[in-house]
Design an enzyme around this catalytic site. Structure first.
Site, PDB file in Angstrom:
ATOM      1  N   ASP A 122       7.209   2.764 -60.291  1.00  0.00           N
ATOM      2  CA  ASP A 122       7.302   2.097 -58.995  1.00  0.00           C
ATOM      3  C   ASP A 122       6.433   2.781 -57.924  1.00  0.00           C
ATOM      4  OD1 ASP A 122       8.268  -0.104 -57.630  1.00  0.00           O
ATOM      5  OD2 ASP A 122      10.114   0.869 -56.975  1.00  0.00           O
ATOM      6  N   LYS A 168       2.660   2.100 -51.949  1.00  0.00           N
ATOM      7  CA  LYS A 168       4.100   2.341 -52.162  1.00  0.00           C
ATOM      8  C   LYS A 168       4.235   3.365 -53.283  1.00  0.00           C
ATOM      9  CE  LYS A 168       8.252   0.192 -54.241  1.00  0.00           C
ATOM     10  NZ  LYS A 168       8.958  -1.052 -54.643  1.00  0.00           N
ATOM     11  N   ARG A 170       9.482  -2.117 -49.132  1.00  0.00           N
ATOM     12  CA  ARG A 170       9.042  -2.637 -47.831  1.00  0.00           C
ATOM     13  C   ARG A 170       9.432  -1.693 -46.695  1.00  0.00           C
ATOM     14  NH1 ARG A 170      12.365  -8.049 -48.881  1.00  0.00           N
ATOM     15  NH2 ARG A 170      11.853  -7.358 -50.983  1.00  0.00           N
ATOM     16  N   ASP A 230      17.982  -1.948 -52.685  1.00  0.00           N
ATOM     17  CA  ASP A 230      16.937  -2.082 -53.713  1.00  0.00           C
ATOM     18  C   ASP A 230      15.669  -2.722 -53.151  1.00  0.00           C
ATOM     19  OD1 ASP A 230      15.795  -1.859 -56.180  1.00  0.00           O
ATOM     20  OD2 ASP A 230      16.867  -3.559 -57.079  1.00  0.00           O
ATOM     21  N   LYS A 284      20.478  -1.004 -59.766  1.00  0.00           N
ATOM     22  CA  LYS A 284      19.914  -1.950 -60.736  1.00  0.00           C
ATOM     23  C   LYS A 284      20.719  -1.928 -62.031  1.00  0.00           C
ATOM     24  CE  LYS A 284      15.028  -1.532 -59.326  1.00  0.00           C
ATOM     25  NZ  LYS A 284      14.794  -2.957 -59.027  1.00  0.00           N
ATOM     26  N   ASP A 289      12.945   4.173 -58.842  1.00  0.00           N
ATOM     27  CA  ASP A 289      13.727   3.198 -58.086  1.00  0.00           C
ATOM     28  C   ASP A 289      14.972   2.805 -58.882  1.00  0.00           C
ATOM     29  OD1 ASP A 289      14.688   1.218 -56.456  1.00  0.00           O
ATOM     30  OD2 ASP A 289      13.092  -0.234 -56.886  1.00  0.00           O
TER      31      ASP A 289
HETATM   32  N1  BES Z   1      10.419  -1.997 -57.532  1.00  0.00           N
HETATM   33  C1  BES Z   1      11.125  -3.213 -57.437  1.00  0.00           C
HETATM   34  C2  BES Z   1      10.306  -4.417 -57.862  1.00  0.00           C
HETATM   35  C3  BES Z   1       9.884  -4.467 -59.312  1.00  0.00           C
HETATM   36  C4  BES Z   1      10.694  -5.054 -60.251  1.00  0.00           C
HETATM   37  C5  BES Z   1       8.663  -3.971 -59.698  1.00  0.00           C
HETATM   38  C6  BES Z   1      10.300  -5.118 -61.571  1.00  0.00           C
HETATM   39  C7  BES Z   1       8.250  -4.045 -61.007  1.00  0.00           C
HETATM   40  C8  BES Z   1       9.056  -4.609 -61.949  1.00  0.00           C
HETATM   41  C9  BES Z   1      11.590  -3.430 -55.986  1.00  0.00           C
HETATM   42  O1  BES Z   1      11.878  -2.282 -55.275  1.00  0.00           O
HETATM   43  C10 BES Z   1      12.816  -4.253 -56.042  1.00  0.00           C
HETATM   44  O2  BES Z   1      13.807  -3.768 -56.507  1.00  0.00           O
HETATM   45  N2  BES Z   1      12.748  -5.487 -55.542  1.00  0.00           N
HETATM   46  C11 BES Z   1      13.854  -6.370 -55.529  1.00  0.00           C
HETATM   47  C12 BES Z   1      13.981  -6.959 -54.143  1.00  0.00           C
HETATM   48  C13 BES Z   1      15.275  -7.685 -53.905  1.00  0.00           C
HETATM   49  C14 BES Z   1      16.425  -6.695 -53.872  1.00  0.00           C
HETATM   50  C15 BES Z   1      15.178  -8.406 -52.589  1.00  0.00           C
HETATM   51  C16 BES Z   1      13.595  -7.452 -56.571  1.00  0.00           C
HETATM   52  O3  BES Z   1      12.451  -7.827 -56.779  1.00  0.00           O
HETATM   53  O4  BES Z   1      14.567  -7.880 -57.211  1.00  0.00           O
HETATM   54 ZN    ZN Z   2      10.913  -0.579 -55.873  1.00  0.00          ZN
HETATM   55 MN    MN Z   3      13.887  -1.680 -55.509  1.00  0.00          MN
END
Ligand code: BES
Ligand code: ZN
Ligand code: MN
Length: 504
Positions: A291, A268, A354, A350, A280, A273
């Site tokens: 990311d 990835k 995936r 967000d 966010k 992000d």
């Molecule tokens: N890149 C983030 C996950 C992340 C968060 C990595 C903190 C490292 C540190 C990912 O793209 C994300 O935003 N995931 C969300 C998914 C949710 C919206 C279902 C999350 O983990 O909150």
């Molecule tokens: Zn992400």
């Molecule tokens: Mn995200």
């Protein structure tokens, strides 16, 4: 990339040439016992060391250190004694750690050091001395290219050298060659993760992978047109809100037999992000420049495999995008069609990683029919809640691959913990109006529903493992072999997986 550290191998007598500005580093066990060469080099300073140990309550615990400044009877600026704990049965990862600890004790003011590759049990083997040297290089890394105003007294000397003193110079040098290749791969990954997103946008990331060509890796860059032709609607949807164009990079190292199916690694690569329209909160959003740690690991790994001329066919495929909110950004509620033909209802923009992986995983499986696929992604905050920063989460459809990854993790100290997948979790991502949705609907089991989503793009019976490295890829626990924000996590793990199981 790193302060100019000149690492070399030499005889134990190198200590004699250090002179009054040099640093001598030796190891002792938890009985304060030294090896013969170390004891000889200490000579008349031995008593001083014993007294200092007592005063400082230094007992030789693993990784602990005792420092003596201008020790009487020795012609050096500084003597450093590092504990090995029990010296019997030390593993490779422990020699790595000792090398890191040694490098950590070469102060910025010092330009020359010698570290004895010897424990109380005697001279280290060539492999152990080489592991020690690899630890030195990993620790010496600092991302300081944007530090322009350092005062002279804070600058490291322009030339620093550290000699690993050993009984088998030629053997250690030889054993170090492959380890240097791997170490360089780790540093490359760290550089990519540390680089800010205004500099490292998708096109620049793709451009930097071209450096791998020098080591014999074939690099192919897919642009938007190529991705559109392939039908990568899931990946393209994520990138459409950014002024920076998305890219997919395919890297190939062919060190194995022509007829052998390749092993595949997928990353990835979200250069930044923001969350997109599901934006966010501001707190710690700057961390999202990391990311793309999964993609960085894949690049570092391909570099490592090529540098040590691994006898394997390997492909690395990374999806590189920027997730931005914009007039053209994708909306919650949008439905996109992935390369596999499956449609996805976007619930939360967000949950973008995936979506990127959906298309690159499918593409990799179809094009390369690999022996197995491992994907790495800073995918969910939920995996950090579950495992903290000690283990990466591992999800897999294959017990053998999982077991091998677990073993490689234990050997390298890059640990993975297997998490569950099953039909009940899979059901959570069913959508009313599309083939699936991109979140589980609640935060419960968030790392698992994300993994279930990716699994829907793993065609057939291809052995596959997904590593959620959100807790280990950046901002990780500082260790003897890493002080950098970007950790380069996974390069040593996957290099070891390949070396131990797929080069025979
Ligand atoms: N890149 C983030 C996950 C992340 C968060 C990595 C903190 C490292 C540190 C990912 O793209 C994300 O935003 N995931 C969300 C998914 C949710 C919206 C279902 C999350 O983990 O909150
Ligand atoms: Zn992400
Ligand atoms: Mn995200």
């Amino acid at each position: 990339m790193t302060d100019a550290l000149k690492l070399g191998f030499g005889p134990f007598t190198s200590a004699g040439k250090l002179g009054s500005s040099g640093v001598l580093i030796v190891f002792c066990d938890d009985g304060l016992k030294f090896g013969a060469a170390s004891a000889k080099a200490l000579g008349s300073a031995t008593g001083l060391v014993a007294r200092a140990a007592k005063t400082e309550r230094f007992t030789g615990k693993s990784g602990s250190a005792l420092e003596l400044i201008v020790p009487g009877g020795l012609n050096v600026a500084r003597l450093v004694v590092i504990g090995t704990g029990k010296a019997a049965g030390l593993e490779a990862k422990e020699f790595l750690k000792l090398g890191g600890a040694a490098m950590g004790k070469l102060p910025a003011s010092a330009s020359e050091g010698v570290v004895f590759a010897e424990t109380s049990k005697g001279a280290m083997t060539a492999n152990q001395a080489a592991d020690l040297a690899q630890g030195v290089v990993l620790r010496a890394y600092a991302f300081d290219r944007y530090k322009t105003q350092r005062k002279d007294e804070d600058k490291p000397p322009a030339k620093r050298s550290l000699t690993v003193a050993t009984g088998d110079i030629a053997g250690a040098r030889k054993a170090y060659e492959s380890r240097a290749g791997v170490a360089y791969g780790v540093l490359m990954a760290r550089d990519l993760v540390n680089e800010p997103a205004n500099v490292l946008h998708p096109e620049e990331f793709a451009r930097r992978t071209l450096a791998l060509k020098k080591t014999g890796v074939a690099v192919e860059v897919l642009d938007i047109e190529a991705m559109k032709k392939l039908g990568m609607g899931a990946l393209l949807g994520v990138g459409q809100g950014s002024v920076r164009e998305s890219r997919v990079v395919v890297m190939r190292w062919n060190g194995g037999k022509k007829s052998d199916a390749p092993v595949a690694f997928i990353g990835k690569g979200v250069c930044f992000d923001t969350g997109g329209i599901s934006i966010k909160p501001a707190a710690a959003m700057e961390d999202m420049k990391g990311d793309m740690a999964g993609a960085a690991c894949v690049v570092g790994l391909m570099q490592a495999l090529a540098a040590r001329k691994a006898k394997v066919n390997a492909v690395g495929v990374i999806g590189i995008v920027e997730n931005m909110p914009d007039g053209n950004a994708q909306r919650p509620g949008d439905i996109v069609t992935s390369m596999s033909g499956q449609t996805i209802e976007i619930i939360n923009t967000d949950a973008e990683g995936r979506l990127v992986l959906a298309d690159v995983v499918w593409y990799t499986a179809k094009r390369f029919k690999p022996k197995f696929m491992v994907d790495l992604a800073t995918l969910t905050g939920a995996i950090i809640v579950a495992l903290g920063q000690e283990y990466a989460g591992m999800f897999s459809n294959d017990d053998k691959l999982s077991e091998r990854l677990t073993k490689a993790g234990e050997a390298t100290g890059e640990l993975v913990w297997r998490m569950p997948l099953n039909a009940a979790y899979d059901k959570m991502i069913d959508s009313k109006i599309a083939d699936m949705k991109n979140t589980g609907g609640s935060r419960w089991g968030g790392a698992i529903t994300a993994a279930q989503f990716i699994q829907r793009f793993v065609s057939g019976k291809t052995p596959w493992a997904h590593l959620d490295i959100a807790g280990t890829g950046f901002d990780s626990r500082s260790s003897d072999i890493n002080k950098s924000w970007g950790s380069g996590w996974g390069v040593r793990l996957l290099d070891r997986l390949v070396a131990d199981y797929y080069e025979k």
